[in-house]
Write an enzyme that holds these catalytic residues in place. Sequence first.
Site: not given
Length: 225
Positions: A88, A115, A153, A168
């Site tokens: 993150p 963690e 893809r 897209d």
Amino acid sequence: MRIDILSPLPHLLKAPFSTSILAKAIEKKIIEIHIHDLRDYTKSDKKQIDDYSYGGGGGMVLMIEPIARCINKLQSSRDYDSVIFMTPEGKKLTQNICNQLSQEKNIIILCGRYEGIDQRIRDIFINKEISIGDYVLTGGELPALVLCDCIIRLLPGSMSNSSCALSDSFQDNLLAPPIYTRPCNYHGHKVPDVLLSGNNKKISEWRDEQSYVKTKKNRPDLLEK
Ligand code: SAM
């Protein structure tokens, strides 16, 4: 292209590669996916791959040695363009990053858990850190799958109509326009006439306009780019 994914819970990674476009891409040899269980790289009898955090703190930390052994083994067999840690704290994943990664030949993706991983793995081996968004999941397997799906893809031949990927959302900083299929009238909710007109120029203009209107409403930040 070849992607090697390193994980403490490899079984979480298997199902998405066994169906639909990803499975076909593997079958057609457009992509090779190799999943590695970090526990196969520990010398501990108990298959330990995590330990307490130096300095205290709640969670466990993935240890250096099993990850280093696995990456060293892979890198001794071939060169890798990217060694990615899903975190993150990384750069937020965008279509642009996926487009760039889809041009590479060999990629390693490391999934964290608990963690996270010992900082020294990041310092020594990792050359890209990628986040799938500003929220925290329990592990890097779902983020790794998100990344693989976006990349695969885009590979030529993986989709029956590869031009689909170019229209897209995000490819040109615009969201995709509305799409419809049969029936053309659902309880009075009709498909816009222009899409039934057969006039390709008008259809294309309508789609461009709808993309712009939707982007302005939902993601005005994209128009600023
Ligand atoms: N302590 C870490 C922090 O605050 O940044 C979070 C650790 S998280 C519980 C465990 C693992 O899940 C991370 O090491 C990472 O591999 C993965 N992960 C969680 N959220 C993610 C996200 N948004 N994007 C990419 N990976 C994520």
